[in-house]
Design a protein around this motif. Structure first.
Motif, PDB file in Angstrom:
ATOM      1  N   ALA A  91       0.815  -1.212   0.000  1.00 34.45           N
ATOM      2  CA  ALA A  91       0.000   0.000   0.000  1.00 34.45           C
ATOM      3  C   ALA A  91       0.853   1.268   0.000  1.00 34.45           C
TER       4      ALA A  91
ATOM      5  N   SER B 195      -0.102   0.173  -5.635  1.00 30.32           N
ATOM      6  CA  SER B 195      -1.267   0.705  -4.934  1.00 30.32           C
ATOM      7  C   SER B 195      -1.866   1.875  -5.702  1.00 30.32           C
TER       8      SER B 195
ATOM      9  N   ASP C 159     -12.377   7.339   0.083  1.00 25.51           N
ATOM     10  CA  ASP C 159     -11.600   6.809   1.201  1.00 25.51           C
ATOM     11  C   ASP C 159     -12.338   6.902   2.535  1.00 25.51           C
TER      12      ASP C 159
ATOM     13  N   ARG D  79      -4.671   2.284  -1.318  1.00 27.36           N
ATOM     14  CA  ARG D  79      -5.143   0.901  -1.266  1.00 27.36           C
ATOM     15  C   ARG D  79      -4.291   0.047  -2.187  1.00 27.36           C
TER      16      ARG D  79
ATOM     17  N   TRP E  79     -14.164  -2.329   2.889  1.00 28.98           N
ATOM     18  CA  TRP E  79     -13.474  -3.533   2.404  1.00 28.98           C
ATOM     19  C   TRP E  79     -14.427  -4.605   1.894  1.00 28.98           C
TER      20      TRP E  79
ATOM     21  N   GLY F 261     -13.735  -2.861  -2.478  1.00 30.88           N
ATOM     22  CA  GLY F 261     -12.933  -3.859  -1.782  1.00 30.88           C
ATOM     23  C   GLY F 261     -13.179  -5.261  -2.311  1.00 30.88           C
TER      24      GLY F 261
END
Length: 266
Positions: A103, A109, A117, A124, A247, A252
């Protein structure tokens, strides 16, 4: 006068020599202990994964139980298992992949900002490890890494789901720095036990699982998606909700879990 100067010089030389010898011993100890430290770190990671999945067995070693788990890497941008070509290009080995380190690497990332966010992670990783428990009929459970900011710290943990990829088996943090007795209650076994049986997604496939301020009302039709909030820790509770929804949401693991469902979790 010369005698005094000689004495001072000798004292300085002795001190420097002592510092040099001590630094050599410290460096040697650090190098020598590195393999042990790495082994302990890996063992702790496995223990936390098993704990989230309720698979710790007092009569069996952590390593032995973990052998029943398959570690795979997911491409979060495609929602599929990473291909060997993707892993080779990124220089990733599933058994040693460090998502936290990735990350911080701009090549591995993507930057997040504003509404992108909600978990306040800033960047991420493009790839994430997942841990699969399989049987003859397919995947019995999946364990996913999650993290996000609370009040004082970034909290790192794992959440385990049943083979419907919706119902929670277990959830817990292995690294957090929240206020002891308040936000730090994320480590309380009684609170962690409240997650078992909760469902992540609503009928529209949205990740709606959340912490409920003041506790869950059993008469609430949405109670299946709610866990008691942490008393006196509003910001930590909000952080937990945000990170879990992020997530397990579309940015995610939701696309990956959807793929598993459509493929019959084979």
């Amino acid at each position: 006068m010369a005698s005094n100067n000689d004495s001072i010089q000798k004292t300085i030389l002795v001190a420097l020599a002592l510092c040099l010898v001590c630094s050599i011993f410290v460096a040697a100890a650090a190098v020598g202990l590195k393999p042990i430290q790495n082994a302990n770190k890996d063992l702790d990671r496995k223990r936390n994964i098993l704990s989230a999945a309720n698979m710790l067995d007092a009569n069996t070693s952590v390593d032995a139980v973990f052998e029943t788990i398959e570690t795979r890497i997911v491409n979060l941008q495609t929602g599929a298992f990473a291909t060997q070509a993707e892993l080779d290009e990124a220089g990733i080995t599933p058994a040693t992949y460090d998502q936290q380190a990735a990350a911080k690497d701009p090549q591995l990332s993507v930057a997040l900002a504003g509404s992108e966010d909600p978990a306040s992670i800033k960047r991420r990783a493009k790839f994430a490890p997942v841990y699969l428990v399989k049987s003859d009929t397919g995947i019995d459970r999946v364990i996913l890494p999650v993290h996000g900011y609370g009040l004082w710290s970034t909290m790192y943990g794992f959440i385990a789901l049943e083979d419907d990829f919706d119902t929670v088996i277990g959830f817990g943090f292995y690294d957090q720095g929240e206020t002891p007795g308040l936000g730090g209650e994320v480590d309380n076994p009684n609170w962690k036990a409240l997650w078992k049986g909760k469902q992540v997604y609503n009928d529209q496939g949205e990740a709606v699982i959340q912490l409920a301020k003041g506790g869950v009302d059993s008469s609430d039709p949405q109670a299946i998606h709610k866990v008691d909030g942490l008393s006196g820790a509003t910001l930590t509770s909000r952080g937990v909700t945000n990170l879990v929804q992020y997530w397990l949401g579309k940015e995610g693991f939701a696309p990956f879990l959807s793929t598993l469902r459509s493929e019959g979790a084979q």
